[in-house]
Design a protein around this motif. Sequence first.
Motif, PDB file in Angstrom:
ATOM      1  N   GLY A 129     -10.952  -5.345   3.210  1.00  0.00           N
ATOM      2  CA  GLY A 129     -12.278  -4.997   2.719  1.00  0.00           C
ATOM      3  C   GLY A 129     -12.966  -6.270   2.286  1.00  0.00           C
ATOM      4  N   LEU A 130     -14.295  -6.244   2.264  1.00  0.00           N
ATOM      5  CA  LEU A 130     -15.067  -7.453   2.011  1.00  0.00           C
ATOM      6  C   LEU A 130     -16.162  -7.160   0.987  1.00  0.00           C
ATOM      7  CD1 LEU A 130     -15.640 -10.429   2.971  1.00  0.00           C
ATOM      8  CD2 LEU A 130     -17.143  -9.424   4.709  1.00  0.00           C
ATOM      9  N   THR A 131     -16.233  -7.989  -0.046  1.00  0.00           N
ATOM     10  CA  THR A 131     -17.319  -7.914  -1.014  1.00  0.00           C
ATOM     11  C   THR A 131     -17.985  -9.278  -1.070  1.00  0.00           C
ATOM     12  OG1 THR A 131     -16.145  -6.258  -2.336  1.00  0.00           O
ATOM     13  CG2 THR A 131     -17.954  -7.428  -3.401  1.00  0.00           C
ATOM     14  N   LEU A 132     -19.305  -9.310  -0.865  1.00  0.00           N
ATOM     15  CA  LEU A 132     -20.052 -10.563  -0.797  1.00  0.00           C
ATOM     16  C   LEU A 132     -21.106 -10.567  -1.895  1.00  0.00           C
ATOM     17  CD1 LEU A 132     -20.514 -10.630   3.084  1.00  0.00           C
ATOM     18  CD2 LEU A 132     -18.864 -11.971   1.752  1.00  0.00           C
ATOM     19  N   CYS A 133     -21.034 -11.551  -2.776  1.00  0.00           N
ATOM     20  CA  CYS A 133     -21.966 -11.661  -3.885  1.00  0.00           C
ATOM     21  C   CYS A 133     -22.775 -12.943  -3.781  1.00  0.00           C
ATOM     22  CB  CYS A 133     -21.208 -11.664  -5.219  1.00  0.00           C
ATOM     23  SG  CYS A 133     -20.110 -10.260  -5.454  1.00  0.00           S
ATOM     24  N   MET A 134     -24.039 -12.867  -4.165  1.00  0.00           N
ATOM     25  CA  MET A 134     -24.893 -14.069  -4.216  1.00  0.00           C
ATOM     26  C   MET A 134     -24.907 -14.786  -2.874  1.00  0.00           C
ATOM     27  SD  MET A 134     -23.303 -15.451  -7.809  1.00  0.00           S
ATOM     28  CE  MET A 134     -21.621 -15.211  -7.202  1.00  0.00           C
ATOM     29  N   SER A 135     -24.979 -14.049  -1.785  1.00  0.00           N
ATOM     30  CA  SER A 135     -24.786 -14.642  -0.465  1.00  0.00           C
ATOM     31  C   SER A 135     -25.945 -14.362   0.481  1.00  0.00           C
ATOM     32  CB  SER A 135     -23.492 -14.105   0.166  1.00  0.00           C
ATOM     33  OG  SER A 135     -22.362 -14.445  -0.613  1.00  0.00           O
ATOM     34  N   SER A 136     -26.051 -15.232   1.486  1.00  0.00           N
ATOM     35  CA  SER A 136     -26.985 -15.057   2.596  1.00  0.00           C
ATOM     36  C   SER A 136     -26.174 -15.075   3.884  1.00  0.00           C
ATOM     37  CB  SER A 136     -28.029 -16.185   2.599  1.00  0.00           C
ATOM     38  OG  SER A 136     -27.392 -17.445   2.724  1.00  0.00           O
ATOM     39  N   PRO A 137     -26.754 -14.657   5.020  1.00  0.00           N
ATOM     40  CA  PRO A 137     -25.989 -14.657   6.267  1.00  0.00           C
ATOM     41  C   PRO A 137     -25.470 -16.052   6.617  1.00  0.00           C
ATOM     42  CG  PRO A 137     -28.006 -13.367   6.494  1.00  0.00           C
ATOM     43  CD  PRO A 137     -28.111 -14.090   5.196  1.00  0.00           C
ATOM     44  N   ALA A 138     -24.169 -16.154   6.864  1.00  0.00           N
ATOM     45  CA  ALA A 138     -23.551 -17.461   7.121  1.00  0.00           C
ATOM     46  C   ALA A 138     -23.972 -18.041   8.462  1.00  0.00           C
ATOM     47  CB  ALA A 138     -22.035 -17.330   7.062  1.00  0.00           C
ATOM     48  N   ASN A 139     -24.465 -17.193   9.351  1.00  0.00           N
ATOM     49  CA  ASN A 139     -24.855 -17.671  10.685  1.00  0.00           C
ATOM     50  C   ASN A 139     -26.367 -17.791  10.824  1.00  0.00           C
ATOM     51  OD1 ASN A 139     -25.504 -14.992  10.654  1.00  0.00           O
ATOM     52  ND2 ASN A 139     -24.587 -14.483  12.634  1.00  0.00           N
ATOM     53  N   ALA A 140     -27.069 -17.873   9.706  1.00  0.00           N
ATOM     54  CA  ALA A 140     -28.534 -17.839   9.751  1.00  0.00           C
ATOM     55  C   ALA A 140     -29.141 -19.108  10.327  1.00  0.00           C
ATOM     56  CB  ALA A 140     -29.090 -17.598   8.347  1.00  0.00           C
ATOM     57  N   GLY A 141     -28.441 -20.221  10.268  1.00  0.00           N
ATOM     58  CA  GLY A 141     -29.040 -21.476  10.710  1.00  0.00           C
ATOM     59  C   GLY A 141     -29.852 -22.105   9.585  1.00  0.00           C
ATOM     60  N   ILE A 142     -30.180 -23.366   9.758  1.00  0.00           N
ATOM     61  CA  ILE A 142     -30.840 -24.115   8.689  1.00  0.00           C
ATOM     62  C   ILE A 142     -32.219 -23.548   8.352  1.00  0.00           C
ATOM     63  CG2 ILE A 142     -31.797 -26.354   8.038  1.00  0.00           C
ATOM     64  CD1 ILE A 142     -29.562 -27.666   9.621  1.00  0.00           C
ATOM     65  N   LEU A 143     -33.038 -23.294   9.366  1.00  0.00           N
ATOM     66  CA  LEU A 143     -34.408 -22.854   9.093  1.00  0.00           C
ATOM     67  C   LEU A 143     -34.448 -21.501   8.401  1.00  0.00           C
ATOM     68  CD1 LEU A 143     -36.296 -23.987  12.332  1.00  0.00           C
ATOM     69  CD2 LEU A 143     -36.289 -25.058  10.071  1.00  0.00           C
ATOM     70  N   ARG A 144     -33.651 -20.552   8.895  1.00  0.00           N
ATOM     71  CA  ARG A 144     -33.617 -19.226   8.270  1.00  0.00           C
ATOM     72  C   ARG A 144     -33.067 -19.311   6.855  1.00  0.00           C
ATOM     73  NH1 ARG A 144     -36.086 -14.667   8.103  1.00  0.00           N
ATOM     74  NH2 ARG A 144     -36.167 -14.646  10.380  1.00  0.00           N
ATOM     75  N   THR A 145     -32.043 -20.121   6.658  1.00  0.00           N
ATOM     76  CA  THR A 145     -31.466 -20.272   5.325  1.00  0.00           C
ATOM     77  C   THR A 145     -32.495 -20.827   4.348  1.00  0.00           C
ATOM     78  OG1 THR A 145     -29.236 -20.589   6.227  1.00  0.00           O
ATOM     79  CG2 THR A 145     -29.650 -21.390   3.978  1.00  0.00           C
ATOM     80  N   LEU A 146     -33.298 -21.785   4.796  1.00  0.00           N
ATOM     81  CA  LEU A 146     -34.327 -22.357   3.937  1.00  0.00           C
ATOM     82  C   LEU A 146     -35.323 -21.288   3.493  1.00  0.00           C
ATOM     83  CD1 LEU A 146     -35.044 -25.769   5.724  1.00  0.00           C
ATOM     84  CD2 LEU A 146     -33.886 -25.414   3.531  1.00  0.00           C
ATOM     85  N   ARG A 147     -35.584 -20.309   4.349  1.00  0.00           N
ATOM     86  CA  ARG A 147     -36.521 -19.241   3.991  1.00  0.00           C
ATOM     87  C   ARG A 147     -35.954 -18.343   2.895  1.00  0.00           C
ATOM     88  NH1 ARG A 147     -37.120 -18.542   9.906  1.00  0.00           N
ATOM     89  NH2 ARG A 147     -38.923 -19.753  10.591  1.00  0.00           N
ATOM     90  N   TYR A 148     -34.640 -18.297   2.779  1.00  0.00           N
ATOM     91  CA  TYR A 148     -34.024 -17.467   1.749  1.00  0.00           C
ATOM     92  C   TYR A 148     -34.016 -18.140   0.374  1.00  0.00           C
ATOM     93  CZ  TYR A 148     -32.041 -14.478   5.457  1.00  0.00           C
ATOM     94  OH  TYR A 148     -31.867 -13.630   6.515  1.00  0.00           O
ATOM     95  N   LEU A 149     -34.148 -19.450   0.352  1.00  0.00           N
ATOM     96  CA  LEU A 149     -33.994 -20.200  -0.890  1.00  0.00           C
ATOM     97  C   LEU A 149     -35.254 -20.195  -1.753  1.00  0.00           C
ATOM     98  CD1 LEU A 149     -32.063 -23.339   0.421  1.00  0.00           C
ATOM     99  CD2 LEU A 149     -31.119 -21.393  -0.842  1.00  0.00           C
ATOM    100  N   THR A 229     -15.679  -5.917  10.937  1.00  0.00           N
ATOM    101  CA  THR A 229     -15.214  -4.528  10.994  1.00  0.00           C
ATOM    102  C   THR A 229     -14.714  -4.022   9.642  1.00  0.00           C
ATOM    103  OG1 THR A 229     -13.025  -5.310  11.692  1.00  0.00           O
ATOM    104  CG2 THR A 229     -14.589  -4.720  13.432  1.00  0.00           C
ATOM    105  N   ALA A 230     -14.488  -4.924   8.691  1.00  0.00           N
ATOM    106  CA  ALA A 230     -13.987  -4.508   7.378  1.00  0.00           C
ATOM    107  C   ALA A 230     -15.077  -3.774   6.606  1.00  0.00           C
ATOM    108  CB  ALA A 230     -13.532  -5.725   6.585  1.00  0.00           C
ATOM    109  N   PRO A 231     -14.718  -2.736   5.856  1.00  0.00           N
ATOM    110  CA  PRO A 231     -15.701  -2.098   4.960  1.00  0.00           C
ATOM    111  C   PRO A 231     -16.279  -3.160   4.030  1.00  0.00           C
ATOM    112  CG  PRO A 231     -13.672  -0.822   5.062  1.00  0.00           C
ATOM    113  CD  PRO A 231     -13.387  -2.115   5.755  1.00  0.00           C
ATOM    114  N   THR A 232     -17.605  -3.174   3.884  1.00  0.00           N
ATOM    115  CA  THR A 232     -18.255  -4.296   3.192  1.00  0.00           C
ATOM    116  C   THR A 232     -19.241  -3.826   2.136  1.00  0.00           C
ATOM    117  OG1 THR A 232     -18.061  -5.669   5.181  1.00  0.00           O
ATOM    118  CG2 THR A 232     -19.679  -6.365   3.535  1.00  0.00           C
ATOM    119  N   LEU A 233     -19.204  -4.517   0.999  1.00  0.00           N
ATOM    120  CA  LEU A 233     -20.181  -4.346  -0.068  1.00  0.00           C
ATOM    121  C   LEU A 233     -20.910  -5.670  -0.246  1.00  0.00           C
ATOM    122  CD1 LEU A 233     -21.400  -2.902  -2.634  1.00  0.00           C
ATOM    123  CD2 LEU A 233     -19.452  -3.877  -3.908  1.00  0.00           C
TER     124      LEU A 233
END
Length: 289
Positions: A129-149, A229-233
């Motif tokens: 199982g997977l729990t992700l906190c304070m996170s953004s998509p890891a595959n977003a790329g630099i430009l997309r990540t900058l938009r989240y910040l 595929t893991a159940p994710t929160l």
Amino acid sequence: MKTEVDMAIEYATNGDARIAYETFGSTGEPLLLVLGIDYQMVWWNDAFCERLVEAGFHVARYDNRDTGLSTHYPEPAKGAKRPLYTMNDMIGDGLAVMDALGWADAHVLGGTSAIAQGMALLHPDRVRGLTLCMSSPANAGILRTLRYLKFGLFKEFRRLPKATTADQKIENEVAIYRAQASPGYPFPEEWVREAATLAHERSPRNPRTTQRHMAAGRAVKLPPLSGITAPTLVVSGADDPMLKPAAGRDLAAQIPGAQFVEYPGVGHELPEGIWDDVIARMPRSARIA
């Protein structure tokens, strides 16, 4: 806060890296705590780890390579084009901890962690199982990540006084945490100061380590998050001063069946006031370690 005397530090091996880890509890569902960038495992609050044990987890937390008590690397040769290590190596470090504990698989709780996402994507058989906190998509790329910040916080960091003594460096760490803290919850100053002091005593923060960790992430292109595929929160703070809420929402939207929870008054941390609710929502398994 545990002292070094109290800590039962153990080590797992992954290639040339020795990875420092410690555990809480001795039975229950395996749970690996993974932090991003250069935060040491002591930034997982001891009381939170104990609360997880009470909820039925056997908890392990560890220092990423180049951090804390784990293996540190020398500066690369001038002009070197290849990073010293990649995210795949750092994912392998977490798996090595699981191997050392005899865990065939485990729940994974990631804080600001691309590593946790990569682990679930590239090693689905190891993640229950997977729990992700304070996170953004890891595959977003630099430009997309900058938009989240949100960049106001980074301006505050740049205004911190230049520290030349241990006490000043610790004060800056406390100030950094305070800037990221949750406006709707009490600031845990005593714990933050203890964690900052212990982290500094173990291994003072090195900005070059942050750069190397970021380079390690850029060196690996992850597949689409729809492959998890893991159940994710996915947990986000509505008042996170570093990441826009869209970061968590987009992350959850890309993972099949993921549950997304946004907490009002929560910043770029997990305040004690939401621990019980987060733990109650975390994916569980019928399998017993």
